[in-house]
Design a protein around this motif. Sequence first.
Motif: not given
Length: 131
Positions: A6-22, A52-60
Amino acid sequence: MHVEPVRSGAQKKEFIYLPRQLYRNSPWVPPLWMEEQNGYGRGKNAVLSDNEYELFIARRAGKAVGRILVYIDRAWNDHFQSSDGLFGALDAEDSEDTFNALIQAARLWLEKRGMNRIVGRFTRWRSSGGF
């Protein structure tokens, strides 16, 4: 399958709200979204502020289908005299490939930082002795 940090604000928002979709078709109870927004950044989360930390998003096919938080807790490693990396916020579609890709991304990130084991997922614990 592609896993990206996750690098952008849009990706962070997507990371945060992904469980709502799943979990939209399940009896899942969503978190307080304001807590989630504050929980994945320095300054509001004591563990992430000091480590130190990292957030990752998986995409298909370009669609977000999973996420994971991976971090190195120096206090944990000092206490247990270990080289452990920790993970949380692991949510994904019901797919072994997706979970494997997320864990692999976390493992590689940790190995590059000298960690030799991955530990997680933790739940919140209250000092009063219960969950």
